[in-house]
Design a protein around this motif. Structure first.
Motif, PDB file in Angstrom:
ATOM      1  N   VAL A  57     111.865  52.138 -23.709  1.00 50.33           N
ATOM      2  CA  VAL A  57     111.452  50.739 -23.800  1.00 50.33           C
ATOM      3  C   VAL A  57     110.891  50.340 -22.448  1.00 50.33           C
ATOM      4  O   VAL A  57     111.585  50.454 -21.433  1.00 50.33           O
ATOM      5  N   VAL A  58     109.642  49.895 -22.428  1.00 48.31           N
ATOM      6  CA  VAL A  58     108.984  49.536 -21.177  1.00 48.31           C
ATOM      7  C   VAL A  58     108.450  48.113 -21.273  1.00 48.31           C
ATOM      8  O   VAL A  58     108.194  47.598 -22.363  1.00 48.31           O
ATOM      9  N   GLY A  59     108.291  47.486 -20.115  1.00 42.85           N
ATOM     10  CA  GLY A  59     107.770  46.129 -20.083  1.00 42.85           C
ATOM     11  C   GLY A  59     108.182  45.437 -18.801  1.00 42.85           C
ATOM     12  O   GLY A  59     109.022  45.945 -18.048  1.00 42.85           O
ATOM     13  N   PRO A  60     107.622  44.268 -18.533  1.00 48.62           N
ATOM     14  CA  PRO A  60     107.928  43.553 -17.291  1.00 48.62           C
ATOM     15  C   PRO A  60     109.370  43.074 -17.249  1.00 48.62           C
ATOM     16  O   PRO A  60     110.028  42.932 -18.286  1.00 48.62           O
ATOM     17  N   SER A  61     109.863  42.823 -16.057  1.00 46.49           N
ATOM     18  CA  SER A  61     111.213  42.283 -15.894  1.00 46.49           C
ATOM     19  C   SER A  61     111.325  40.958 -16.639  1.00 46.49           C
ATOM     20  O   SER A  61     110.403  40.142 -16.621  1.00 46.49           O
ATOM     21  N   GLY A  62     112.472  40.773 -17.296  1.00 44.84           N
ATOM     22  CA  GLY A  62     112.709  39.530 -18.015  1.00 44.84           C
ATOM     23  C   GLY A  62     112.161  39.474 -19.421  1.00 44.84           C
ATOM     24  O   GLY A  62     112.244  38.439 -20.084  1.00 44.84           O
ATOM     25  N   VAL A  89     107.323  55.465 -27.202  1.00 44.15           N
ATOM     26  CA  VAL A  89     107.378  54.386 -26.221  1.00 44.15           C
ATOM     27  C   VAL A  89     107.236  53.055 -26.960  1.00 44.15           C
ATOM     28  O   VAL A  89     106.340  52.883 -27.791  1.00 44.15           O
ATOM     29  N   HIS A  90     108.147  52.125 -26.652  1.00 45.35           N
ATOM     30  CA  HIS A  90     108.096  50.780 -27.225  1.00 45.35           C
ATOM     31  C   HIS A  90     107.679  49.818 -26.114  1.00 45.35           C
ATOM     32  O   HIS A  90     108.429  49.598 -25.157  1.00 45.35           O
ATOM     33  N   ASP A  91     106.480  49.282 -26.218  1.00 47.22           N
ATOM     34  CA  ASP A  91     105.997  48.305 -25.252  1.00 47.22           C
ATOM     35  C   ASP A  91     106.576  46.941 -25.612  1.00 47.22           C
ATOM     36  O   ASP A  91     106.427  46.480 -26.749  1.00 47.22           O
ATOM     37  N   VAL A 120     109.330  40.623 -27.633  1.00 45.71           N
ATOM     38  CA  VAL A 120     108.701  41.249 -28.813  1.00 45.71           C
ATOM     39  C   VAL A 120     108.273  42.663 -28.475  1.00 45.71           C
ATOM     40  O   VAL A 120     107.744  42.917 -27.389  1.00 45.71           O
ATOM     41  N   ILE A 121     108.506  43.600 -29.385  1.00 44.47           N
ATOM     42  CA  ILE A 121     107.909  44.932 -29.242  1.00 44.47           C
ATOM     43  C   ILE A 121     106.486  44.833 -29.763  1.00 44.47           C
ATOM     44  O   ILE A 121     106.251  44.662 -30.960  1.00 44.47           O
ATOM     45  N   THR A 122     105.537  44.909 -28.842  1.00 43.38           N
ATOM     46  CA  THR A 122     104.136  44.715 -29.206  1.00 43.38           C
ATOM     47  C   THR A 122     103.485  45.979 -29.748  1.00 43.38           C
ATOM     48  O   THR A 122     102.512  45.906 -30.496  1.00 43.38           O
ATOM     49  N   ARG A 123     104.042  47.130 -29.372  1.00 42.62           N
ATOM     50  CA  ARG A 123     103.472  48.390 -29.851  1.00 42.62           C
ATOM     51  C   ARG A 123     104.501  49.498 -29.696  1.00 42.62           C
ATOM     52  O   ARG A 123     105.213  49.563 -28.694  1.00 42.62           O
ATOM     53  N   SER A 124     104.619  50.352 -30.693  1.00 41.36           N
ATOM     54  CA  SER A 124     105.435  51.567 -30.624  1.00 41.36           C
ATOM     55  C   SER A 124     104.517  52.745 -30.852  1.00 41.36           C
ATOM     56  O   SER A 124     103.788  52.791 -31.855  1.00 41.36           O
ATOM     57  N   HIS A 125     104.526  53.698 -29.917  1.00 38.46           N
ATOM     58  CA  HIS A 125     103.530  54.761 -29.991  1.00 38.46           C
ATOM     59  C   HIS A 125     104.050  56.014 -29.308  1.00 38.46           C
ATOM     60  O   HIS A 125     104.932  55.966 -28.445  1.00 38.46           O
ATOM     61  N   ALA A 126     103.473  57.142 -29.692  1.00 40.36           N
ATOM     62  CA  ALA A 126     103.737  58.405 -28.986  1.00 40.36           C
ATOM     63  C   ALA A 126     102.970  58.373 -27.686  1.00 40.36           C
ATOM     64  O   ALA A 126     101.790  57.966 -27.673  1.00 40.36           O
TER      65      ALA A 126
END
Length: 229
Positions: free
Chosen positions: A39-44, A215-217, A222-228
């Motif tokens: 799971v990746v994304g900005p802090s908060g 990877v879950h962006d 919100v998870i905006t995209r899940s992708h290999a």
């Protein structure tokens, strides 16, 4: 095959009524055994809150969670604690080992809480797990005398103590230098595949995300995209 972890439409609010923050907004995901999800994304953006909810440390305000095929939404606090001890292992950025205890004693702690094995059986399992993470020769060493990378490997062995179906990791390599971070992540992925666990980890490390199965962006809850990758 039953998914070790699945959730649907998870909602979570934090704060008092006048200043409530909508932290998770309809999060859904599914993981299969033997896979690593990042799971990746900005802090908060809600990454750590998601881990706490999926780890049964916090209750969602709406949505469902299935652990090894069982819906856990209706369980009481004692039942959630039991399920968490039996089926979920946690690895954090800071290992939270008991420094005055040996590596073996730290790994035995979850087994003591579960209370199903004799002391001899707990010691045997702890020894086996420390061997898996390459620390068989340091099982009697106090954790304060281990290096940072070694301490994190003890934490991984501890997370596997009760043979969980799911591992949840919050920045598990964030406190390590590059070389140790690579070793710890490689160890985690090898164990996940060998033991057929599912690993969900939060990371800011692009190399680790790129080496995951999925990877879950995440952004603004919100998870905006899940992708290999």
């Amino acid at each position: 095959m039953t998914a070790p972890l699945r959730c649907a439409a998870i909602e979570r609010y934090l704060g008092e009524e006048e200043a409530r923050v909508h932290v998770l907004r309809g999060v859904s995901l599914e993981m299969q055994a033997g896979t690593v999800h990042a799971v990746v994304g900005p802090s908060g953006c809600g990454k750590s809150t998601l881990l706490y909810v999926l780890g049964l440390l916090d209750r969602p305000d709406a949505g469902q969670i299935w652990l090894d095929g069982a819906d856990v939404a209706g369980l009481n606090d004692n039942e959630l604690t039991q399920r968490r001890n039996e089926q979920i292992g946690f690895v954090f950025q800071f290992h939270f080992l008991m420094h005055e205890f040996t590596a073996e004693e730290n790994v035995m702690m979850p087994m003591r809480r579960l209370g199903r094995l004799s002391r001899r059986a707990m010691r045997e399992r702890a020894g086996h797990l420390l061997e898996l993470v390459g620390l068989a020769d340091k099982r009697q060493r106090p954790s304060q005398h281990l290096s940072g990378g070694e301490q994190q490997r003890v934490a991984i062995a501890r997370a596997l103590a009760n043979d969980p179906v799911v591992l949840l990791a919050d920045e598990p390599t964030g406190n390590l230098d590059t070389a140790n971070a690579e070793r710890v992540f490689e160890l985690l992925t090898t164990l996940v595949q060998r033991e057929q666990k599912a690993l969900l980890l939060v990371t800011h490390n692009p190399a680790i995300a790129a080496a995951s199965n999925c990877v879950h962006d995440m952004k603004d809850g919100v998870i905006t995209r899940s992708h290999a990758p």
